[in-house]
Design a protein around this motif. Structure first.
Motif, PDB file in Angstrom:
ATOM      1  N   ALA A 110      17.612  11.270  -3.388  1.00 48.53           N
ATOM      2  CA  ALA A 110      16.830  10.250  -4.106  1.00 48.53           C
ATOM      3  C   ALA A 110      15.604   9.857  -3.290  1.00 48.53           C
ATOM      4  CB  ALA A 110      17.697   9.017  -4.383  1.00 48.53           C
ATOM      5  N   ILE A 111      15.766   9.829  -1.981  1.00 50.02           N
ATOM      6  CA  ILE A 111      14.639   9.538  -1.093  1.00 50.02           C
ATOM      7  C   ILE A 111      13.627  10.675  -1.178  1.00 50.02           C
ATOM      8  CG2 ILE A 111      13.927   9.074   1.275  1.00 50.02           C
ATOM      9  CD1 ILE A 111      15.692   6.877   0.039  1.00 50.02           C
ATOM     10  N   GLY A 112      14.127  11.905  -1.203  1.00 49.39           N
ATOM     11  CA  GLY A 112      13.246  13.065  -1.311  1.00 49.39           C
ATOM     12  C   GLY A 112      12.431  13.040  -2.586  1.00 49.39           C
ATOM     13  N   GLN A 113      13.048  12.639  -3.687  1.00 47.51           N
ATOM     14  CA  GLN A 113      12.325  12.545  -4.960  1.00 47.51           C
ATOM     15  C   GLN A 113      11.267  11.444  -4.907  1.00 47.51           C
ATOM     16  OE1 GLN A 113      12.389  14.546  -7.787  1.00 47.51           O
ATOM     17  NE2 GLN A 113      13.488  15.823  -6.328  1.00 47.51           N
ATOM     18  N   ALA A 114      11.598  10.344  -4.240  1.00 42.97           N
ATOM     19  CA  ALA A 114      10.615   9.267  -4.096  1.00 42.97           C
ATOM     20  C   ALA A 114       9.409   9.751  -3.302  1.00 42.97           C
ATOM     21  CB  ALA A 114      11.254   8.061  -3.406  1.00 42.97           C
ATOM     22  N   MET A 115       9.669  10.557  -2.261  1.00 41.68           N
ATOM     23  CA  MET A 115       8.568  11.087  -1.451  1.00 41.68           C
ATOM     24  C   MET A 115       7.750  12.098  -2.257  1.00 41.68           C
ATOM     25  SD  MET A 115       8.795   9.507   1.443  1.00 41.68           S
ATOM     26  CE  MET A 115       9.203   8.152   0.335  1.00 41.68           C
ATOM     27  N   ARG A 116       8.436  12.877  -3.063  1.00 39.48           N
ATOM     28  CA  ARG A 116       7.742  13.895  -3.862  1.00 39.48           C
ATOM     29  C   ARG A 116       6.804  13.263  -4.884  1.00 39.48           C
ATOM     30  NH1 ARG A 116      10.590  18.773  -7.380  1.00 39.48           N
ATOM     31  NH2 ARG A 116       8.655  19.713  -8.094  1.00 39.48           N
ATOM     32  N   HIS A 117       7.205  12.102  -5.419  1.00 35.88           N
ATOM     33  CA  HIS A 117       6.397  11.428  -6.439  1.00 35.88           C
ATOM     34  C   HIS A 117       5.713  10.193  -5.862  1.00 35.88           C
ATOM     35  CE1 HIS A 117       7.990  14.075  -9.535  1.00 35.88           C
ATOM     36  NE2 HIS A 117       9.192  13.862  -9.051  1.00 35.88           N
ATOM     37  N   ASN A 118       5.196  10.347  -4.663  1.00 34.94           N
ATOM     38  CA  ASN A 118       4.546   9.251  -3.954  1.00 34.94           C
ATOM     39  C   ASN A 118       3.088   9.112  -4.405  1.00 34.94           C
ATOM     40  OD1 ASN A 118       3.451   7.469  -2.088  1.00 34.94           O
ATOM     41  ND2 ASN A 118       3.566   8.906  -0.376  1.00 34.94           N
ATOM     42  N   PRO A 119       2.767   8.040  -5.142  1.00 35.36           N
ATOM     43  CA  PRO A 119       1.378   7.870  -5.602  1.00 35.36           C
ATOM     44  C   PRO A 119       0.450   7.281  -4.535  1.00 35.36           C
ATOM     45  CG  PRO A 119       2.723   6.079  -6.424  1.00 35.36           C
ATOM     46  CD  PRO A 119       3.644   6.990  -5.661  1.00 35.36           C
ATOM     47  N   TYR A 120       1.014   7.039  -3.341  1.00 36.54           N
ATOM     48  CA  TYR A 120       0.219   6.495  -2.237  1.00 36.54           C
ATOM     49  C   TYR A 120       0.136   7.489  -1.083  1.00 36.54           C
ATOM     50  CZ  TYR A 120       1.516   2.232  -4.768  1.00 36.54           C
ATOM     51  OH  TYR A 120       1.737   1.288  -5.749  1.00 36.54           O
ATOM     52  N   ALA A 121       0.291   8.772  -1.383  1.00 36.70           N
ATOM     53  CA  ALA A 121       0.299   9.806  -0.353  1.00 36.70           C
ATOM     54  C   ALA A 121      -1.058   9.941   0.329  1.00 36.70           C
ATOM     55  CB  ALA A 121       0.714  11.143  -0.970  1.00 36.70           C
ATOM     56  N   LEU A 122      -1.014  10.507   1.514  1.00 36.17           N
ATOM     57  CA  LEU A 122      -2.213  10.685   2.342  1.00 36.17           C
ATOM     58  C   LEU A 122      -3.334  11.408   1.602  1.00 36.17           C
ATOM     59  CD1 LEU A 122      -3.306  10.459   5.344  1.00 36.17           C
ATOM     60  CD2 LEU A 122      -2.440  12.781   5.637  1.00 36.17           C
ATOM     61  N   LYS A 123      -2.980  12.366   0.761  1.00 33.97           N
ATOM     62  CA  LYS A 123      -3.991  13.184   0.081  1.00 33.97           C
ATOM     63  C   LYS A 123      -4.925  12.361  -0.789  1.00 33.97           C
ATOM     64  CE  LYS A 123      -0.958  14.414  -3.803  1.00 33.97           C
ATOM     65  NZ  LYS A 123      -0.302  15.547  -4.509  1.00 33.97           N
ATOM     66  N   TYR A 124      -4.467  11.189  -1.235  1.00 31.78           N
ATOM     67  CA  TYR A 124      -5.308  10.342  -2.080  1.00 31.78           C
ATOM     68  C   TYR A 124      -6.319   9.523  -1.275  1.00 31.78           C
ATOM     69  CZ  TYR A 124      -1.810  11.446  -5.628  1.00 31.78           C
ATOM     70  OH  TYR A 124      -0.969  12.102  -6.497  1.00 31.78           O
ATOM     71  N   TYR A 125      -6.187   9.574   0.050  1.00 34.38           N
ATOM     72  CA  TYR A 125      -7.057   8.750   0.900  1.00 34.38           C
ATOM     73  C   TYR A 125      -7.782   9.571   1.966  1.00 34.38           C
ATOM     74  CZ  TYR A 125      -3.897   5.287  -1.145  1.00 34.38           C
ATOM     75  OH  TYR A 125      -3.157   4.530  -2.021  1.00 34.38           O
ATOM     76  N   GLU A 126      -7.861  10.889   1.758  1.00 37.95           N
ATOM     77  CA  GLU A 126      -8.473  11.759   2.758  1.00 37.95           C
ATOM     78  C   GLU A 126      -9.920  11.381   3.061  1.00 37.95           C
ATOM     79  OE1 GLU A 126      -7.861  15.655   1.183  1.00 37.95           O
ATOM     80  OE2 GLU A 126      -5.882  15.848   2.094  1.00 37.95           O
ATOM     81  N   ASP A 127     -10.625  10.859   2.050  1.00 36.21           N
ATOM     82  CA  ASP A 127     -12.024  10.492   2.260  1.00 36.21           C
ATOM     83  C   ASP A 127     -12.166   9.227   3.107  1.00 36.21           C
ATOM     84  OD1 ASP A 127     -10.844   9.008   0.227  1.00 36.21           O
ATOM     85  OD2 ASP A 127     -12.756   8.591  -0.750  1.00 36.21           O
ATOM     86  N   GLN A 128     -11.057   8.536   3.388  1.00 35.63           N
ATOM     87  CA  GLN A 128     -11.101   7.307   4.175  1.00 35.63           C
ATOM     88  C   GLN A 128     -10.588   7.505   5.604  1.00 35.63           C
ATOM     89  OE1 GLN A 128      -9.557   3.835   2.033  1.00 35.63           O
ATOM     90  NE2 GLN A 128      -9.632   5.025   0.139  1.00 35.63           N
ATOM     91  N   ALA A 129     -10.256   8.749   5.956  1.00 31.42           N
ATOM     92  CA  ALA A 129      -9.733   9.034   7.299  1.00 31.42           C
ATOM     93  C   ALA A 129     -10.767   8.678   8.367  1.00 31.42           C
ATOM     94  CB  ALA A 129      -9.365  10.518   7.394  1.00 31.42           C
ATOM     95  N   PRO A 130     -10.324   8.208   9.539  1.00 36.25           N
ATOM     96  CA  PRO A 130      -8.935   7.923   9.918  1.00 36.25           C
ATOM     97  C   PRO A 130      -8.506   6.484   9.610  1.00 36.25           C
ATOM     98  CG  PRO A 130     -10.318   7.691  11.839  1.00 36.25           C
ATOM     99  CD  PRO A 130     -11.243   8.045  10.687  1.00 36.25           C
ATOM    100  N   ASN A 131      -9.369   5.721   8.932  1.00 36.23           N
ATOM    101  CA  ASN A 131      -9.055   4.326   8.628  1.00 36.23           C
ATOM    102  C   ASN A 131      -8.383   4.214   7.249  1.00 36.23           C
ATOM    103  OD1 ASN A 131     -10.338   3.404  11.054  1.00 36.23           O
ATOM    104  ND2 ASN A 131     -12.299   3.777  10.041  1.00 36.23           N
ATOM    105  N   TYR A 132      -7.122   4.598   7.200  1.00 32.54           N
ATOM    106  CA  TYR A 132      -6.402   4.590   5.941  1.00 32.54           C
ATOM    107  C   TYR A 132      -6.046   3.164   5.537  1.00 32.54           C
ATOM    108  CZ  TYR A 132      -5.878   9.539   6.959  1.00 32.54           C
ATOM    109  OH  TYR A 132      -6.134  10.854   7.241  1.00 32.54           O
TER     110      TYR A 132
END
Length: 198
Positions: A110-132
């Motif tokens: 269940a934790i794995g599924q939550a991680m898989r469907h994470n709408p706050y994942a790093l990929k959505y904030y790549e343009d803000q690196a490294p200040n996420y």
């Protein structure tokens, strides 16, 4: 009673009984049974066998929810999981099992599924690196209990670009990994943190 099938010009498949022109649905109601399928290639000949519960040879296209849909579907359980994952500092990792215990859940899957469907994942904030932003959930810092990297973006094959990305991100954060047969593992348990100690 023989089941027949018919392909119409609009790619609709109709299944029907030879002598009644209807098929009995699971709820016991007789009604026409229509299945829409994708246009077929010239060399493709599908099997049209009407089975109990429908035709399982016709595969449905898997729809991946958009980020907006995922944001709307974040349950209270997943909110608790995400909050804990946010507390994992850079340079450290935890396990799916440790997360499950911390939220009083008996399923690491269940934790794995939550991680898989994470709408706050790093990929959505790549343009803000490294200040996420604080809302970012670093799901790449969660690994399997046997210290292998587990999955990333729904993929577990170590040759898949998703796993390569996970290795690169962890390396950039100071988490060493190593190859172990056909898997990639945590190189040192010093990087491991148990969430109940946070």
């Amino acid at each position: 009673m023989t089941n027949m099938s018919q392909y119409d010009e609009d790619s609709t498949v109709r299944f029907y009984h030879r002598d009644s022109n209807v098929i009995t649905m699971r709820n016991g109601v007789d009604r026409p049974f229509y299945i829409k399928i994708m246009p077929l290639k010239a060399d493709c000949k599908p099997k049209a066998i009407a089975k109990k519960g429908g035709n399982r040879d016709l595969k449905r296209t898997k729809r991946v929810p958009t980020r907006e849909q995922q944001l709307q579907r974040v349950s209270s359980f997943r909110k608790r999981v995400f909050e804990l994952v946010r507390s994992i500092p850079a340079g450290k990792v935890t396990t799916y099992g440790s997360l499950a215990k911390a939220v009083d859940c008996g399923s690491a899957q269940a934790i794995g599924q939550a991680m898989r469907h994470n709408p706050y994942a790093l990929k959505y904030y790549e343009d803000q690196a490294p200040n996420y932003p604080a809302e970012m959930v670093p799901c790449h810092r969660v690994i399997a209990s046997d210290l292998t990297l587990g999955g990333f973006g729904g993929e577990t094959d170590i040759h898949h670009s998703n796993l390569c990305d996970k290795v690169s991100i962890l390396k950039a954060e100071g988490v060493p990994t190593k190859r172990s047969g056909d898997k990639i593992k945590l190189a040192s348990e010093e990087s491991l943190v148990l969430l109940h100690l946070l």
